[in-house]
Design a protein around this motif. Structure first.
Motif, PDB file in Angstrom:
ATOM      1  N   LYS A   1       4.507  49.897  61.212  1.00  0.00           N
ATOM      2  CA  LYS A   1       5.683  49.237  62.017  1.00  0.00           C
ATOM      3  C   LYS A   1       6.664  48.792  61.078  1.00  0.00           C
ATOM      4  O   LYS A   1       6.401  48.692  59.903  1.00  0.00           O
ATOM      5  CB  LYS A   1       4.810  48.319  62.717  1.00  0.00           C
TER       6      LYS A   1
ATOM      7  N   ARG B   1      -0.258  41.972  59.389  1.00  0.00           N
ATOM      8  CA  ARG B   1       0.954  42.004  59.967  1.00  0.00           C
ATOM      9  C   ARG B   1       1.838  40.678  59.646  1.00  0.00           C
ATOM     10  O   ARG B   1       2.939  40.841  59.376  1.00  0.00           O
ATOM     11  CB  ARG B   1       1.051  42.171  61.316  1.00  0.00           C
TER      12      ARG B   1
ATOM     13  N   SER C   1       3.392  40.884  55.948  1.00  0.00           N
ATOM     14  CA  SER C   1       4.597  41.475  55.927  1.00  0.00           C
ATOM     15  C   SER C   1       5.616  40.667  56.378  1.00  0.00           C
ATOM     16  O   SER C   1       6.979  40.669  55.840  1.00  0.00           O
ATOM     17  CB  SER C   1       4.521  42.914  56.746  1.00  0.00           C
TER      18      SER C   1
ATOM     19  N   GLU D   1      -6.024  42.564  61.790  1.00  0.00           N
ATOM     20  CA  GLU D   1      -4.744  43.338  61.510  1.00  0.00           C
ATOM     21  C   GLU D   1      -3.666  42.116  61.936  1.00  0.00           C
ATOM     22  O   GLU D   1      -2.722  42.126  61.115  1.00  0.00           O
ATOM     23  CB  GLU D   1      -4.679  44.232  62.834  1.00  0.00           C
TER      24      GLU D   1
ATOM     25  N   SER E   1       5.132  47.377  57.691  1.00  0.00           N
ATOM     26  CA  SER E   1       3.906  46.966  57.722  1.00  0.00           C
ATOM     27  C   SER E   1       2.828  48.076  58.077  1.00  0.00           C
ATOM     28  O   SER E   1       3.089  48.800  58.881  1.00  0.00           O
ATOM     29  CB  SER E   1       3.922  45.853  59.036  1.00  0.00           C
TER      30      SER E   1
ATOM     31  N   TRP F   1       1.914  46.342  53.249  1.00  0.00           N
ATOM     32  CA  TRP F   1       3.181  46.577  53.597  1.00  0.00           C
ATOM     33  C   TRP F   1       3.940  47.446  52.344  1.00  0.00           C
ATOM     34  O   TRP F   1       3.217  47.807  51.300  1.00  0.00           O
ATOM     35  CB  TRP F   1       4.113  45.301  53.574  1.00  0.00           C
TER      36      TRP F   1
ATOM     37  N   THR G   1       8.685  45.586  60.129  1.00  0.00           N
ATOM     38  CA  THR G   1       8.746  44.317  60.205  1.00  0.00           C
ATOM     39  C   THR G   1      10.010  43.650  60.258  1.00  0.00           C
ATOM     40  O   THR G   1      10.459  42.803  61.131  1.00  0.00           O
ATOM     41  CB  THR G   1       7.962  43.660  59.147  1.00  0.00           C
TER      42      THR G   1
END
Length: 206
Positions: A176, A131, A134, A127, A118, A70, A178
């Motif tokens: 992405k 994720r 984060s 993965e 993230s 992150w 978060t």
């Protein structure tokens, strides 16, 4: 507004023993913790020193593999205003543009936002776990800001999922959002909301 004025203790050295000690103050704080509405957040926000401390605390989130999957993007001042203008332009092209533009109110009002991004690092760690790390960062950042005396709100809206918004933020491949963590000083105390019946959510295996 009353904020914590004492600096954090120095960062522990690698390998230093960190005894687990009880803290009634932490338990009491968590028992009544409540996010502040983004629309109530005003200046002052955490200053640069306070923000550095908050990010340091957030970065202590559980992180399987020590990958740091992150990163943080700071939005404040004129830069945040320009970012909001860019989102306005993106929203203008959408079929539900009025709804999208209206949602930007939560971004425009608070004086400071921290975007927790993230990123997936290929390797042995799944993965999903990266994720989730984060998300833990968002949680700790929100709680730490409130413990410092600021209002905080963890927001995801359309611009947390939109590819054009990602490009505007400068996100890379596989990254992405978060959450947008909005920070500031509350101009009204948040009210308690409905809480879950914890007993109804608990079962014992076996």
């Amino acid at each position: 507004m009353t904020t914590v004025k004492d600096r954090l203790p120095p960062e522990p050295q690698f390998g230093e023993l960190l005894p687990i000690t009880p803290s009634q103050a932490v338990l009491d704080f968590l028992a009544v913790r409540r996010s502040a509405s983004a629309s109530t957040l005003r200046a002052p926000a955490p200053d640069s020193t306070q923000l550095r401390d908050l990010l340091r605390l957030a970065a202590r989130a559980p992180d399987h593999g020590k990958l740091n999957p992150w990163r943080f993007i700071i939005l404040d001042g004129e830069a945040k205003a320009r970012f909001a203008e860019g989102l306005d332009s993106i929203a203008e092209k959408a079929p539900d543009r009025e709804k999208r533009k209206g949602a930007l109110f939560k971004l425009k009002v608070p004086p400071l936002a921290v975007v927790v991004v993230s990123r997936f690092i290929d390797g042995k760690i799944p993965e999903w776990e990266q994720r989730m790390s984060s998300a833990a960062v968002c949680t700790i950042l929100t709680i730490a800001a409130q413990a410092m005396g600021f209002g905080a709100n963890w927001i995801t809206d359309w611009y947390a999922y939109d590819d054009e918004a990602f490009a505007l933020l400068g996100l890379g491949e596989g990254e992405k959002v978060t959450g947008f963590i909005y920070l500031g000083t509350t101009d009204e105390a948040p009210q308690e909301r409905v809480r879950p019946d914890v007993d109804a959510l608990v079962s014992r295996w076996g």
